[in-house]
Motif scaffolding. Structure first.
Motif, PDB file in Angstrom:
ATOM      1  N   VAL A  41       0.786  -1.126   0.116  1.00  0.00           N
ATOM      2  CA  VAL A  41      -0.006   0.206  -0.035  1.00  0.00           C
ATOM      3  C   VAL A  41       0.778   1.282  -0.029  1.00  0.00           C
ATOM      4  N   GLN A  42       2.022   1.321   0.856  1.00  0.00           N
ATOM      5  CA  GLN A  42       2.829   2.369   0.865  1.00  0.00           C
ATOM      6  C   GLN A  42       3.598   2.732  -0.563  1.00  0.00           C
ATOM      7  N   ALA A  43       4.000   1.615  -1.182  1.00  0.00           N
ATOM      8  CA  ALA A  43       4.649   1.621  -2.499  1.00  0.00           C
ATOM      9  C   ALA A  43       3.662   2.305  -3.515  1.00  0.00           C
ATOM     10  N   ASP A  44       2.466   1.926  -3.477  1.00  0.00           N
ATOM     11  CA  ASP A  44       1.472   2.467  -4.531  1.00  0.00           C
ATOM     12  C   ASP A  44       1.417   3.805  -4.184  1.00  0.00           C
ATOM     13  N   GLN A  45       1.041   4.325  -2.778  1.00  0.00           N
ATOM     14  CA  GLN A  45       0.979   5.778  -2.366  1.00  0.00           C
ATOM     15  C   GLN A  45       2.260   6.553  -2.887  1.00  0.00           C
ATOM     16  N   LEU A  46       3.203   5.925  -2.463  1.00  0.00           N
ATOM     17  CA  LEU A  46       4.566   6.837  -2.683  1.00  0.00           C
ATOM     18  C   LEU A  46       4.699   6.978  -4.167  1.00  0.00           C
ATOM     19  N   ARG A  47       4.579   6.011  -5.084  1.00  0.00           N
ATOM     20  CA  ARG A  47       4.603   6.267  -6.512  1.00  0.00           C
ATOM     21  C   ARG A  47       3.746   7.333  -7.073  1.00  0.00           C
ATOM     22  N   THR A  48       2.356   7.385  -6.332  1.00  0.00           N
ATOM     23  CA  THR A  48       1.456   8.361  -7.012  1.00  0.00           C
ATOM     24  C   THR A  48       1.994   9.753  -6.280  1.00  0.00           C
ATOM     25  N   ARG A 121       3.380   8.215   7.517  1.00  0.00           N
ATOM     26  CA  ARG A 121       3.040   9.550   7.218  1.00  0.00           C
ATOM     27  C   ARG A 121       3.809   9.789   5.740  1.00  0.00           C
ATOM     28  N   LEU A 122       3.642   9.251   4.766  1.00  0.00           N
ATOM     29  CA  LEU A 122       4.397   9.783   3.674  1.00  0.00           C
ATOM     30  C   LEU A 122       4.049  10.872   2.760  1.00  0.00           C
ATOM     31  N   ALA A 123       2.672  11.287   3.046  1.00  0.00           N
ATOM     32  CA  ALA A 123       2.368  12.535   2.517  1.00  0.00           C
ATOM     33  C   ALA A 123       2.706  13.531   3.235  1.00  0.00           C
TER      34      ALA A 123
END
Length: 474
Positions: A41-48, A121-123
């Motif tokens: 999930v984090q990988a997908d979010q980070l790519r976006t 908390r990547l965003a």
């Protein structure tokens, strides 16, 4: 003789202790911090997030091509590359021109990134990376606006012809209206007459471009209006890059000189408290970008003439007109020239000193005519100020001895005096694109060609850092 200082007898000499044992084992360096492991999930979010951030922050001029998405360590390294680019710029120290004295310190984004992964908390981490300044934020918004303009086809080039001003009519006036309206929503796009409202529209545009706001559309105004929208996008991107070279926290009290616009502003936080015109270096005698601290004000300064100016300008004038140097207050000191303090001094009545390797400073000048011009790149590299007494009084404010009246009296006496000032940080910066308080973009020319040079250096650097461009990430 005290016992501790007496020489030992030959019968009872002491044996000196052996030298300390030094280890020859090299110090063990701490192991590098491991890269964090992303969940799917984090990988997908980070790519976006990376895709959106690269465009929004001006790291890319076009969306990335479709490609197999990176994952695992490759995706993490791409994120770290982008973090460095957004936070501290894309150049290596060796890429900086000798006049770009704003090299940012090394930045390691890994600890904060690992913490963001751990706390999911990547965003928030992505949002924390850009420079935290209103000037940077204004450029980010301007970038989105001008990208949209470029994507919609930009604007049509205006045809050359006679100057356009109040009372003019015809298809060129209609084309002018339509061109101005692309950047200024207040412009009425219909009508082929140059009326009072269009005059005000033209004056607003001329102010945005740093031109004389006379309301006459001549060659200079046509040239500014005919710069393609795509070039304005690239110009904004270059200025975003320069913002990243600044420290993450600017001092509340500071002086900023915009070299390209030839303006000096004193700030209290983000609020300007004093602003004035300046004269900055002409091409070939560039005013360098730098940061330093003003530490003193010199009242009635003499001018120690740089060797290059003496050799190339003053000695030829003396040979052409014997006595020129004496008539203008110059004294020969060995192999150097000095101009005495006074009304003739090229430094005027005030000089503001700050340490820097370029030997530049802010100063007064007896030549006032250039301040009325809208092209004020005319010095040998130092910065001449329109109202230096105002700056001196501001820097010395609170000093019970150096009140404005005392400063004026010292100037009148004519004696050279160096006064220690409250230390204030000074920044000489090259802004060719910046946003007004109302969000309107302003542009200046690229007199030193540094926008083009910066773009070329970034492209060369990026060619060796494919992950930074995210072609393989997204």
């Amino acid at each position: 003789m005290p016992a501790l200082l007496a020489a030992p007898s030959h019968a009872a000499q002491t044996v000196p202790p052996p030298p300390p044992v030094t280890s020859t084992v090299p110090a063990i360096k701490p192991a590098p911090m491991p890269l964090p492991v992303l969940t799917p999930v984090q990988a997908d979010q980070l790519r976006t997030l990376l895709a959106a951030n690269a465009m929004a922050q001006g790291l890319r001029s076009t969306p990335p091509l479709a490609a197999a998405p990176l994952a695992g360590d490759a995706l993490v390294r791409a994120a770290l590359d982008q973090a460095r680019a957004v936070h501290a710029g894309r150049l290596a120290p060796s890429d900086f021109d000798k006049n770009w004295g704003m090299i940012p310190p090394p930045y390691d984004p890994l600890p904060a990134f690992a913490d963001a992964v751990r706390r999911d908390r990547l965003a928030a981490w992505i949002a924390s990376l850009p420079p935290p300044y209103a000037g940077y934020d204004g450029l980010v918004k301007g970038l989105a606006t001008y990208r949209a303009i470029a994507a919609a086809g930009g604007w049509a080039k205006l045809d050359p012809g006679p100057d356009l001003t109040l009372g003019a009519t015809g298809p060129r006036v209609l084309a002018l209206r339509q061109r101005l309206a692309v950047e200024d929503s207040a412009v009425v796009t219909t009508g082929d007459s140059f009326d009072a409202e269009l005059l005000a529209d033209v004056q607003r545009a001329q102010r945005r471009y740093g031109l004389n706001p006379q309301g006459v559309v001549s060659n200079q105004t046509l040239a500014a209006l005919n710069v393609p929208a795509e070039d304005r996008v690239r110009q904004i991107m270059a200025n975003l890059e320069r913002w990243r070279w600044l420290p993450q926290e600017l001092p509340r009290d500071r002086i900023q000189v915009n070299i390209a616009a030839a303006l000096m502003t004193v700030f209290d936080g983000d609020t300007p408290v004093l602003s004035m015109r300046a004269v900055t270096g002409r091409p070939g005698h560039e005013t360098p970008m730098l940061s330093s601290t003003i530490h003193s004000v010199v009242i009635n300064p003499p001018w120690n003439v740089p060797t290059s100016i003496a050799t190339n300008e003053l000695w030829p004038k003396e040979r052409k007109s014997p006595g020129y140097l004496k008539r203008n207050g110059f004294v020969v000191n060995g192999t150097s020239l000095q101009q005495a303090a006074g009304n003739q001094s090229a430094l005027g009545r005030f000089k503001f000193d700050f340490d820097n390797p370029y030997s530049v400073y802010l100063h007064d000048t007896p030549s006032r005519a250039k301040f009325a011009s809208f092209d004020r790149l005319a010095s040998h590299g130092c910065v001449r100020l329109e109202k230096p007494a105002d700056l001196a009084n501001l820097l010395l404010r609170g000093d019970p001895v150096w009140t404005p009246d005392a400063v004026a009296a010292a100037v009148a006496r004519g004696k050279t005096i160096r006064v220690s000032a409250r230390p204030v940080q000074v920044y000489l910066l090259y802004w060719t694109a910046f946003a007004s308080a109302n969000g309107q973009m302003n542009f200046r020319g690229d007199p030193y060609g540094w926008d083009r040079t910066l773009a070329a250096k970034i492209e060369a650097r990026s060619a060796h850092q494919i992950t930074l461009q995210l072609e393989d990430v997204l």
